[in-house]
Structures are given as C-alpha cells and as structure tokens.
Scaffold this motif. Sequence first.
Motif, PDB file in Angstrom:
ATOM      1  N   SER A 150     -41.581  -1.562  23.404  1.00 38.75           N
ATOM      2  CA  SER A 150     -41.338  -1.876  24.809  1.00 38.75           C
ATOM      3  C   SER A 150     -42.074  -0.908  25.727  1.00 38.75           C
ATOM      4  O   SER A 150     -42.647  -1.313  26.741  1.00 38.75           O
ATOM      5  N   ALA A 151     -42.060   0.385  25.347  1.00 36.50           N
ATOM      6  CA  ALA A 151     -42.775   1.370  26.161  1.00 36.50           C
ATOM      7  C   ALA A 151     -44.269   1.053  26.197  1.00 36.50           C
ATOM      8  O   ALA A 151     -44.921   1.099  27.262  1.00 36.50           O
ATOM      9  N   ALA A 152     -44.850   0.712  25.031  1.00 41.14           N
ATOM     10  CA  ALA A 152     -46.273   0.356  24.980  1.00 41.14           C
ATOM     11  C   ALA A 152     -46.540  -0.907  25.787  1.00 41.14           C
ATOM     12  O   ALA A 152     -47.564  -1.016  26.488  1.00 41.14           O
ATOM     13  N   THR A 153     -45.626  -1.876  25.700  1.00 36.38           N
ATOM     14  CA  THR A 153     -45.791  -3.124  26.453  1.00 36.38           C
ATOM     15  C   THR A 153     -45.791  -2.862  27.952  1.00 36.38           C
ATOM     16  O   THR A 153     -46.603  -3.426  28.700  1.00 36.38           O
ATOM     17  N   VAL A 154     -44.898  -2.006  28.404  1.00 36.80           N
ATOM     18  CA  VAL A 154     -44.824  -1.684  29.833  1.00 36.80           C
ATOM     19  C   VAL A 154     -46.108  -0.989  30.288  1.00 36.80           C
ATOM     20  O   VAL A 154     -46.687  -1.326  31.340  1.00 36.80           O
ATOM     21  N   VAL A 155     -46.567  -0.024  29.494  1.00 38.68           N
ATOM     22  CA  VAL A 155     -47.780   0.714  29.883  1.00 38.68           C
ATOM     23  C   VAL A 155     -48.979  -0.224  29.957  1.00 38.68           C
ATOM     24  O   VAL A 155     -49.727  -0.246  30.947  1.00 38.68           O
ATOM     25  N   VAL A 156     -49.185  -1.042  28.921  1.00 37.24           N
ATOM     26  CA  VAL A 156     -50.320  -1.964  28.912  1.00 37.24           C
ATOM     27  C   VAL A 156     -50.160  -3.017  30.010  1.00 37.24           C
ATOM     28  O   VAL A 156     -51.126  -3.373  30.703  1.00 37.24           O
ATOM     29  N   GLY A 157     -48.933  -3.527  30.159  1.00 38.58           N
ATOM     30  CA  GLY A 157     -48.701  -4.540  31.180  1.00 38.58           C
ATOM     31  C   GLY A 157     -48.968  -4.033  32.578  1.00 38.58           C
ATOM     32  O   GLY A 157     -49.599  -4.719  33.393  1.00 38.58           O
ATOM     33  N   VAL A 158     -48.489  -2.822  32.888  1.00 36.89           N
ATOM     34  CA  VAL A 158     -48.727  -2.253  34.218  1.00 36.89           C
ATOM     35  C   VAL A 158     -50.220  -2.014  34.424  1.00 36.89           C
ATOM     36  O   VAL A 158     -50.764  -2.248  35.531  1.00 36.89           O
ATOM     37  N   THR A 164     -55.490  -6.341  37.742  1.00 37.83           N
ATOM     38  CA  THR A 164     -55.500  -7.652  38.397  1.00 37.83           C
ATOM     39  C   THR A 164     -55.469  -7.502  39.914  1.00 37.83           C
ATOM     40  O   THR A 164     -56.219  -8.171  40.648  1.00 37.83           O
ATOM     41  N   SER A 165     -54.589  -6.622  40.404  1.00 36.60           N
ATOM     42  CA  SER A 165     -54.489  -6.355  41.848  1.00 36.60           C
ATOM     43  C   SER A 165     -53.929  -4.960  42.017  1.00 36.60           C
ATOM     44  O   SER A 165     -52.731  -4.741  41.793  1.00 36.60           O
ATOM     45  N   TRP A 166     -54.774  -4.049  42.418  1.00 38.05           N
ATOM     46  CA  TRP A 166     -54.310  -2.659  42.499  1.00 38.05           C
ATOM     47  C   TRP A 166     -53.224  -2.488  43.545  1.00 38.05           C
ATOM     48  O   TRP A 166     -52.331  -1.665  43.410  1.00 38.05           O
ATOM     49  N   GLN A 167     -53.282  -3.305  44.627  1.00 46.22           N
ATOM     50  CA  GLN A 167     -52.250  -3.183  45.657  1.00 46.22           C
ATOM     51  C   GLN A 167     -50.872  -3.554  45.103  1.00 46.22           C
ATOM     52  O   GLN A 167     -49.888  -2.817  45.261  1.00 46.22           O
ATOM     53  N   LEU A 168     -50.811  -4.714  44.444  1.00 48.79           N
ATOM     54  CA  LEU A 168     -49.526  -5.150  43.887  1.00 48.79           C
ATOM     55  C   LEU A 168     -49.090  -4.263  42.718  1.00 48.79           C
ATOM     56  O   LEU A 168     -47.901  -4.016  42.523  1.00 48.79           O
ATOM     57  N   GLY A 169     -50.058  -3.782  41.931  1.00 51.37           N
ATOM     58  CA  GLY A 169     -49.743  -2.899  40.820  1.00 51.37           C
ATOM     59  C   GLY A 169     -49.086  -1.614  41.279  1.00 51.37           C
ATOM     60  O   GLY A 169     -48.125  -1.129  40.676  1.00 51.37           O
ATOM     61  N   LEU A 170     -49.589  -1.054  42.384  1.00 50.29           N
ATOM     62  CA  LEU A 170     -48.994   0.181  42.911  1.00 50.29           C
ATOM     63  C   LEU A 170     -47.587  -0.056  43.436  1.00 50.29           C
ATOM     64  O   LEU A 170     -46.718   0.818  43.348  1.00 50.29           O
ATOM     65  N   VAL A 171     -47.368  -1.244  44.002  1.00 53.34           N
ATOM     66  CA  VAL A 171     -46.003  -1.573  44.458  1.00 53.34           C
ATOM     67  C   VAL A 171     -45.044  -1.582  43.270  1.00 53.34           C
ATOM     68  O   VAL A 171     -43.923  -1.065  43.349  1.00 53.34           O
ATOM     69  N   TYR A 172     -45.484  -2.157  42.165  1.00 53.18           N
ATOM     70  CA  TYR A 172     -44.632  -2.208  40.983  1.00 53.18           C
ATOM     71  C   TYR A 172     -44.384  -0.806  40.432  1.00 53.18           C
ATOM     72  O   TYR A 172     -43.254  -0.463  40.052  1.00 53.18           O
ATOM     73  N   ILE A 263     -38.643  -5.737  43.306  1.00 55.06           N
ATOM     74  CA  ILE A 263     -40.064  -5.382  43.440  1.00 55.06           C
ATOM     75  C   ILE A 263     -40.928  -6.633  43.394  1.00 55.06           C
ATOM     76  O   ILE A 263     -41.924  -6.760  44.136  1.00 55.06           O
ATOM     77  N   LEU A 264     -40.546  -7.596  42.540  1.00 51.97           N
ATOM     78  CA  LEU A 264     -41.303  -8.851  42.482  1.00 51.97           C
ATOM     79  C   LEU A 264     -41.224  -9.599  43.813  1.00 51.97           C
ATOM     80  O   LEU A 264     -42.206 -10.222  44.260  1.00 51.97           O
ATOM     81  N   ALA A 265     -40.047  -9.537  44.433  1.00 54.60           N
ATOM     82  CA  ALA A 265     -39.915 -10.198  45.745  1.00 54.60           C
ATOM     83  C   ALA A 265     -40.831  -9.549  46.764  1.00 54.60           C
ATOM     84  O   ALA A 265     -41.507 -10.238  47.554  1.00 54.60           O
ATOM     85  N   VAL A 266     -40.881  -8.211  46.767  1.00 57.87           N
ATOM     86  CA  VAL A 266     -41.777  -7.510  47.687  1.00 57.87           C
ATOM     87  C   VAL A 266     -43.227  -7.834  47.353  1.00 57.87           C
ATOM     88  O   VAL A 266     -44.063  -8.073  48.244  1.00 57.87           O
ATOM     89  N   SER A 267     -43.535  -7.884  46.045  1.00 57.68           N
ATOM     90  CA  SER A 267     -44.909  -8.194  45.624  1.00 57.68           C
ATOM     91  C   SER A 267     -45.312  -9.599  46.061  1.00 57.68           C
ATOM     92  O   SER A 267     -46.474  -9.846  46.448  1.00 57.68           O
ATOM     93  N   LEU A 268     -44.369 -10.530  46.004  1.00 62.59           N
ATOM     94  CA  LEU A 268     -44.670 -11.899  46.438  1.00 62.59           C
ATOM     95  C   LEU A 268     -44.971 -11.936  47.934  1.00 62.59           C
ATOM     96  O   LEU A 268     -45.916 -12.624  48.379  1.00 62.59           O
ATOM     97  N   ALA A 269     -44.157 -11.158  48.694  1.00 62.17           N
ATOM     98  CA  ALA A 269     -44.385 -11.140  50.144  1.00 62.17           C
ATOM     99  C   ALA A 269     -45.744 -10.539  50.496  1.00 62.17           C
ATOM    100  O   ALA A 269     -46.374 -10.920  51.493  1.00 62.17           O
ATOM    101  N   ILE A 270     -46.219  -9.624  49.686  1.00 59.35           N
ATOM    102  CA  ILE A 270     -47.525  -8.997  49.933  1.00 59.35           C
ATOM    103  C   ILE A 270     -48.653  -9.809  49.309  1.00 59.35           C
ATOM    104  O   ILE A 270     -49.738  -9.948  49.872  1.00 59.35           O
ATOM    105  N   GLY A 271     -48.374 -10.394  48.126  1.00 61.30           N
ATOM    106  CA  GLY A 271     -49.434 -11.061  47.369  1.00 61.30           C
ATOM    107  C   GLY A 271     -49.911 -12.362  47.976  1.00 61.30           C
ATOM    108  O   GLY A 271     -51.113 -12.676  47.919  1.00 61.30           O
TER     109      GLY A 271
END
Length: 594
Positions: A150-158, A164-172, A263-271
């Motif tokens: 799970s830790a590896a999945t989170v690191v790779v996923g982030v 994909t989008s550095w702005q949304l990635g930083l929000v997450y 955070i996903l809700a905030v990302s949607l509002a920004i994305g």
Amino acid sequence: MTARPAPSTTAALLRLRDWARPAQRRIVIGGVMALGASLLSLVLPQVLAWLVNGPLLTDGSRAGVVGAAAVVLVLGLLEAFLVWCRRAFIATPGTNVERDMRVSMFRHVLDLPVEFHDRWSGGQLLSRSMADLGSIRRWLVFGLVMMLVSAATVVVGVALMIATSWQLGLVYVAGAGPMMWLSFRFREDYKVVARRARDQAGDLATAVEESVHGIRVLKAFGRAQDALDDFSRQADALRDTEVHKARTLSRVTFALGAIPEAILAVSLAIGVPLAAHGHISVGALVAFFATATIVNRPVERLGQFLAMTLDARAATDRYVQVMDTVSAVRDPADPVALPAAGPAGTRVELAGVTFAHPTGAEVLTGVDLVLEPGLTTALVGLTGSGKSTLLQLVPRLYDATGGAVLVDGIDVRDLARADLRGAVAVAFEDPILFSASVRDNVLLGADPDDEELLHLALDVASAGFVADLPRGVDTVIGEEGLSLSGGQRQRIALARAVAARPRVLLLDDPLSALDVSTEAAVTARLREVLVGTTTLVVAHRPSTVALADRVAVLEDGRITGVGTHADLLVNHPHYRYVLTALAAEDAEPQVVTS
C-alpha cells in the motif's frame, strides 16, 4: 534503578526475523506479486486517459475502443492472477511460521523451572501460544505485506498524479500532513489499549481454567454464582477495552476516509476550470481522478493496517516475554556422566543445603542429610517446614540456593537434567494425571508396549481397580484423572513412579488417601520389587513413619535428628511433638477412598 525504555514498534517486530526466516523467501515473492497487482491497477487510469483523449474525443474508430477494452480486460485478469499468486505463496509458509513459533514456545515452557510456573498462570501462557500467535501470523502473511504494498502504491500513485497535473497533485499531497498526524496519535493511543486487551484476555482464560479445574469445590461450597460474577466482571472489562479499541480505530478510519474524499472534492473544483481553459486535457483529468480513487483505497485502509501492526506488536511483546525468560535450572556446559549404581544402591547426600524463594523467604537454612543406598528414609516435620521443597531439590525441580545435593558423590548441577531425572522418580501427594489412557499415564517415558512392566507397576501400587474400568488399561481417564477417586489417582501416580525403575524414589506422601493396611501392603511390595532403590518419603502420618528404615527430623530449616523411629522417640523431643501432631491429624474422621 531506571526502567529500560520500551522498544519501538519496528524494533519489537524485528524480533520475529529468526522465526520467519524459513518463510522469508516465499513471503518476499508473495509481496512482489501483490506489488505487481497493485501497480497494474495504476496502469488502468493511463489507458483511460489514452481512450478519452484518443478514440472518444477524436474521430477514433470502434477498433480503438475495443482495443482499449481488451487491454483493460487483460490487465484485470493479470491483476487477479497475481493476487492469487500472493495468497498461494504466503498462506502455507505463514502457517508454518505459526506452528514453529508455537512448538518453540511449548518446548521453552517445558524447559523452564517450576519456579516460573509458580508465577505464571496457565491462561496467560495459553493465550500467548494461541491467540497471540494467530495475530502474528495474520500480520506476517497479510498486514505486513499489504502495508508495504500500500505504501508503494501510494508513492507511485501520487507520483503519477503529479506527473498528470502538478497543480492537482500538490493539492492531494497537502492532505498528507493531517493524515500523518492522525496516524501518529492513533498509534500512541492504540498500542496501549491493544496490550491491555491481550492481557485481559489472558486473565479471562485463567479464570476459565481455574473454575473448570476447581468445579467440584465451587459446586460443593455453592460458589458457582460468585465465580460467574467474577468472570462477568472480567468479561465486561475486556469488552470495554475492545470497545475502546474499536472506537479508536473507527475515529481514525473515518478521518482517513473523509480527508482524501474532501481533497478529491477540492481537486474537482480546481481541475474542471483547468481542463476548461486547456491547462490539462480531459483525459488527464479523468486519469488523475481514476488514479486518486485507486490511491484512496490503501490510504483509507491505513488505519486497519496500523491496528493490525500494533496488535501484532502487542502479541510479539507478550510472546518474547516468555521466550526471553532464562531458565535458572540449566544443564552444565560439560555434563558429568552419572556412574552406575553400586551393589547396595545409590547414595544421596544433602550438604549444607539452603533454599530461599525468589520473594526472599528462606525455607531451608543448612540441611545436612544422607540417604543411605537401598534404604527408605522418612522425612518428618511440622506443616510448612519445607519437607516437599527439600524433596524437589533432588531432581532439580528447584535449585538449592546454597550447599550441594550429591548423587553418588556428584553434584546434581553437574549432571544433565535428563540423566538425573531418568534416575529419580517422584510421586506427589496431589497426583497429576493426563487426559490419556491408564497405560499412557503409567508408562509415561517408558516403552508403551511393555505389558509386563505395566502390570507389575499396577500390582505394586495395588491398582487392581484398573481391571474393572470400561476398557481396562486402555480407558481414557479424563483431564487430570478427575473421573477417578483420590486414592485411585494416587495409586496410578505411584505406579508411574514404579514403572520408571528409578535408582532414587521420592514419595511426597503419595498414599495419604489410602487406609493404613493398604498403605502397608503397597510399601511391602515396593521394598520387594524395587530392591536397591534409595527412597525418601515425606511422611504426614505416623503409620508411614513406622514403615521406614530411618527417620530424619526437619526443624527450623535444618535436620535436627536422624535415626530409627524408636531411637528418636526416646531422644528427640521435637520428634515426639511432631508425631503427636500427626497422630492427632490422623485420628480425625477421614473419608478413605479406594
């Protein structure tokens, strides 16, 4: 003295390495399979991004959509196969680790001295060898692997989300701070209550064990309701602790689920505005949220993995607490061989023997006693004078704290315990029998097929009642032999000592439940069959003393007189006083159990 700080959770769990090493390779392979399955799931959003930006938003052909669907299907099947491989590689070695740890603990518990078992309850040892090891196995085969995956999945996923989008990635990533703080607080709170729950479960198991063993007393005194009330209080305390654990876990699980979704809700509002103004593609936006959905699963399960890890840490602490207990009664580095018995038998000598319990209470203050070869010596003293303790020093059930116990001139501490205990047999006043057949109990440690020895031992112990049992010597007598009377249990225990063919026989008043005439008959048969056996009898009634060749008087932690029964009656006032006390006890109405 400053208390040693408790080890960290990582350091505590690393103690499992030695036991887990045989399964380490397969656990690693299983972990790699699980990691592969998890990383494959992160490929799917990238396929979706290509699908949206390609065939769906352009004039792509139906073949492009079908091709993308085929890729998703193949990836899904491959992910399922890798998940199956993880279980196949890890399940069996995990159970092997649990078995090996359980056997190691039982072996260690058997090796520990009686003094350890005087302090530890059976329920605590039972809970450590069963429930705690089950928790450790589940963590090794699932919790540890999936937490790392799970830790590896989170690191790779982030990382993919930022790519994909550095702005949304930083929000997450910004939401990681509160989650880390919550995880730390949860760890500190949960590890205390996890240990408390396991200790309470051990106490509850002890209560069940003691009540079952003492069921006759509870029923005879009408105290079943008191036992139930006490058990209910302990069960309520354990329930409260488990509820506390559940509430602690539910709070962190709620937070770890709510924060990523927020955070996903905030990302949607920004994305959406970013996609509308062309800063990111629609496919990239879809890939970001698909990746975030996959990453959210291990994040939300972080609390469960932490709880499983802390439960395993508490279980490991309790397990190694037993395994780290060093036996004070150990074999010497270079044991001396016990010489063959002389023509007359084996000589046992106690020279200046002292003994004090770990609490500091001194029982023996300088015992000097010689058990002459082939003779029977009766040990007499007031209740609590240390007679049973002295007897248990010979086979090293306890070790003398001073002086020496010698068998044919060799200090028992210079002998291997197996050799010593193979030459010494003990029959206790309170006989302990096992839930097995009469045959297995009598021939414990001897040849189980030696019919001649079996029947000789039963005959010497006047245990003819065995023939009337439903299956004779093959009758299973139940736990601790409680299906038999007290006298029957004592005679089977004595037969077990006889079947050992000992050089030294130690009898802690093993015939107290028999009438005087039966005791005399058994003693006569012992002299006849065990010729040359040196015998020490702890005597609690005058009839036993009268059957001995010599009598030793234990007074104030010392032997104050040794001689024949007649000589001591004339010359030893304390001996006369003890016999008077024993005669008074023996004259009280007793139920003779046959």
